[in-house]
Write a protein that holds these residues in place. Structure first.
Motif, PDB file in Angstrom:
ATOM      1  N   ASP A 116       0.851  -1.200   0.000  1.00 14.59           N
ATOM      2  CA  ASP A 116       0.000   0.000   0.000  1.00 14.59           C
ATOM      3  C   ASP A 116       0.885   1.247   0.000  1.00 14.59           C
ATOM      4  OD1 ASP A 116      -2.240  -1.568   0.123  1.00 14.59           O
ATOM      5  OD2 ASP A 116      -2.608  -1.265   2.265  1.00 14.59           O
ATOM      6  N   ARG A 117       1.981   1.188   0.769  1.00 15.39           N
ATOM      7  CA  ARG A 117       2.875   2.358   0.834  1.00 15.39           C
ATOM      8  C   ARG A 117       3.655   2.506  -0.475  1.00 15.39           C
ATOM      9  NH1 ARG A 117       3.124   0.052   5.954  1.00 15.39           N
ATOM     10  NH2 ARG A 117       5.220  -0.784   5.760  1.00 15.39           N
ATOM     11  N   GLY A 123       1.853   5.836  -7.268  1.00 14.34           N
ATOM     12  CA  GLY A 123       0.575   6.374  -7.720  1.00 14.34           C
ATOM     13  C   GLY A 123      -0.301   5.327  -8.400  1.00 14.34           C
ATOM     14  N   VAL A 124       0.135   4.055  -8.350  1.00 13.72           N
ATOM     15  CA  VAL A 124      -0.658   2.968  -8.951  1.00 13.72           C
ATOM     16  C   VAL A 124      -1.401   2.260  -7.825  1.00 13.72           C
ATOM     17  CG1 VAL A 124      -0.551   0.804 -10.261  1.00 13.72           C
ATOM     18  CG2 VAL A 124       1.102   2.643 -10.728  1.00 13.72           C
TER      19      VAL A 124
END
Ligand SMILES: Cc1cc2nc3c(=O)[nH]c(=O)nc-3n(C[C@H](O)[C@H](O)[C@H](O)COP(=O)(O)O)c2cc1C
Length: 281
Positions: A116-117, A123-124
């Motif tokens: 997630d980070r 940006g995907v």
């Protein structure tokens, strides 16, 4: 008999002249790594000696050397040494004393939060993370890493025991370890020097022929049942040698999977995982 053959025979509680073909094959190929694996036994009695930071780093390096799906490295590990935290975690496990007593408790985390980070950086979106497949990837990754740490620890003279009972209350464990969303403690691992006054023993397994199939899965029911009966008697003897109540493996195993009440709270795992950010679509 060689030491290797002796270790193999102990693993299966086999008489010297073994009728099991797979075991005979393995006996013909001694190897020091296999020899050490054959001698594994879970350790539940520890000396208080701390595990040095350098040893912890070796364990982590060994763990990180395990294969990992697509090199995603979807696991983390939390090293717990604080006695109060260990005591609270021991309480989650139904009061297992070794969780309190071990000098080092490693908590193995199926960790999709790092991806997630990464998504924030690239940006995907990491939308695949919500699927069961990615949860499974992270659990498999965590388990492979942990087992490498166990093998490394045992090679360095440490004893270890996994603690699956950490899944009795996943949300409480997550709070205790300050886990971010999409991180789940799969199991704990107690580590430390084994107490020589309370030694552990190699627990015999089903014979190789019980688990090994060639080309396709085939069950010879009569042969399998004879194998169960043999293993029941092996385990009764093992339990007696450990001064534990005699119990058949078949009866114990059946009781362990009897119904939801035999899962110590883990029957609500799907709901717990949803709360931790794993909807498992
Ligand atoms: C994922 C996993 C979870 C386990 N959880 C516990 C546990 O909560 N408490 C415990 O005392 N042993 C636990 N064990 C240890 C098993 O009981 C043990 O590996 C098994 O009885 C075989 O014995 P051995 O490891 O000595 O060969 C766990 C083992 C695994 C692989």
């Amino acid at each position: 008999m060689t030491d290797f053959a002796r270790a193999l025979h102990a693993r299966y509680a086999m008489p010297a002249a073994s009728p099991d073909p797979a075991a005979e094959w393995a006996a013909a190929t001694p190897h020091p790594v296999v020899d050490s694996l054959l001698r594994h036994c879970s350790v539940r009695a520890f000396l208080p000696d701390p595990v040095p930071e350098a040893t912890l780093l070796s364990l982590v390096a060994a763990a990180q050397s395990a294969s990992t799906s697509s090199n995603l490295q979807t696991w983390s590990v939390v090293a717990v040494r604080d006695p109060d935290r260990k005591a609270r975690l021991a309480e989650v496990t139904g009061g297992q004393a070794h969780v309190r007593e071990c000098p080092l408790l490693l908590m193995w985390i199926a960790d999709l939060s790092r991806l997630d980070r990464v998504a924030e950086v690239t940006g995907v979106p990491a939308d695949a993370d919500r699927y069961l497949e990615m949860f499974l990837v992270s659990v498999v990754d965590a388990a492979l890493a942990a087992q490498n740490a166990v093998v490394a620890g045992e090679a360095m003279g440490l004893g270890a025991v996994y603690i699956g009972a950490m899944r009795n209350r996943p949300e409480q464990v997550a709070r205790e370890l300050a886990l971010p969303p999409r991180a789940f403690a799969v199991f704990g691992l107690c580590l430390g020097r084994a107490d020589p006054a309370r030694p552990a023993s190699v627990k015999p397994r089903l014979l190789p022929s019980a688990v090994l199939h060639h080309e396709q899965y085939q069950v010879d029911t009569a042969r399998e049942r004879a194998g169960f009966a043999r293993y029941d008697s092996v385990m009764r003897e093992f339990q007696a040698s450990q001064r534990m109540p005699a119990a058949d493996w078949t009866a114990q195993s059946s009781s362990r999977v009897r119904g939801p009440e035999s899962l110590s709270g883990r029957d609500r795992l799907v709901a717990a995982l949803a709360a931790l950010g794993f909807p498992l679509d």
